[in-house]
Design a protein around this motif. Sequence first.
Motif, mmCIF file in Angstrom:
data_model
loop_
_atom_site.group_PDB
_atom_site.id
_atom_site.type_symbol
_atom_site.label_atom_id
_atom_site.label_comp_id
_atom_site.label_asym_id
_atom_site.label_seq_id
_atom_site.Cartn_x
_atom_site.Cartn_y
_atom_site.Cartn_z
ATOM 1 N N UNK A 253 -35.301 19.435 -50.641
ATOM 2 C CA UNK A 253 -35.468 18.018 -50.912
ATOM 3 C C UNK A 253 -34.129 17.342 -51.203
ATOM 4 N N UNK A 254 -33.152 18.108 -51.656
ATOM 5 C CA UNK A 254 -31.821 17.562 -51.897
ATOM 6 C C UNK A 254 -31.215 17.006 -50.612
ATOM 7 N N UNK A 255 -31.478 17.654 -49.493
ATOM 8 C CA UNK A 255 -30.971 17.192 -48.205
ATOM 9 C C UNK A 255 -31.543 15.814 -47.872
ATOM 10 N N UNK A 256 -32.843 15.664 -48.048
ATOM 11 C CA UNK A 256 -33.497 14.379 -47.790
ATOM 12 C C UNK A 256 -32.928 13.311 -48.724
ATOM 13 N N UNK A 257 -32.804 13.640 -49.992
ATOM 14 C CA UNK A 257 -32.245 12.691 -50.961
ATOM 15 C C UNK A 257 -30.834 12.279 -50.600
ATOM 16 N N UNK A 258 -30.014 13.224 -50.176
ATOM 17 C CA UNK A 258 -28.636 12.906 -49.792
ATOM 18 C C UNK A 258 -28.608 11.960 -48.598
ATOM 19 N N UNK A 259 -29.434 12.219 -47.593
ATOM 20 C CA UNK A 259 -29.458 11.348 -46.415
ATOM 21 C C UNK A 259 -29.916 9.933 -46.762
ATOM 22 N N UNK A 260 -30.901 9.824 -47.646
ATOM 23 C CA UNK A 260 -31.358 8.495 -48.059
ATOM 24 C C UNK A 260 -30.280 7.753 -48.851
ATOM 25 N N UNK A 261 -29.617 8.459 -49.752
ATOM 26 C CA UNK A 261 -28.547 7.832 -50.529
ATOM 27 C C UNK A 261 -27.429 7.376 -49.598
ATOM 28 N N UNK A 262 -27.072 8.210 -48.618
ATOM 29 C CA UNK A 262 -26.051 7.821 -47.647
ATOM 30 C C UNK A 262 -26.476 6.560 -46.887
ATOM 31 N N UNK A 263 -27.722 6.519 -46.436
ATOM 32 C CA UNK A 263 -28.224 5.364 -45.674
ATOM 33 C C UNK A 263 -28.087 4.077 -46.490
ATOM 34 N N UNK A 264 -28.563 4.101 -47.733
ATOM 35 C CA UNK A 264 -28.551 2.887 -48.538
ATOM 36 C C UNK A 264 -27.146 2.547 -49.041
ATOM 37 N N UNK A 265 -26.302 3.548 -49.226
ATOM 38 C CA UNK A 265 -24.922 3.277 -49.614
ATOM 39 C C UNK A 265 -24.184 2.582 -48.464
#
Length: 188
Positions: A119-131
Amino acid sequence: MLPFLAFLDAIQPVSPALRSALEAATSSEMLPARHLLLRPGQVARRVYFIESGLVRGYTLLHGREVSSWFMQANDFVISILSFFTQQPSTEYLELLEPAVVHSVTHTELQQLYQAFPEFNYVGRLLIEKYYVMSEQRAQHLRARTAHERYQELLRDFPTIFQRVALQHIASHLGMAPETLSRLRNKQP
């Protein structure tokens, strides 16, 4: 299945165990327009997934509302500084339309990250997208003309004028409502 699980599954297939844990941790609500998900002084304890509806983030500057962003269906919404630092917010998160939202608390999210490394991978990708989205917004406000900012907003959010009050759009674009009206009137 909760709508955001399909969204997450498109990023990275979610294991059955993680799916069950997410379903157990998630709260779902139907909320009216003008409902505040967050006020200044409150700590952002939840991350929201918008199934339907529209959310505006804004702050008060010299007594005037300044819209920072708008998020709609299939977006995740948080007050970034407050949520990640667990400090009081300086912004409002307001529903501009009736909405169906799904949310997970900060504590539950941290537990999910710890229990499910995938789930950390998914969280990282979402944070990258919104950043990236946040950085693009900041650059556009600094480096684009009023007309360019207006054109980009129409390209990225073609239905915004049907869904958001003119003064909120103007404050988001960093211009007076009268300037925005003039730009709109010049369009073919």
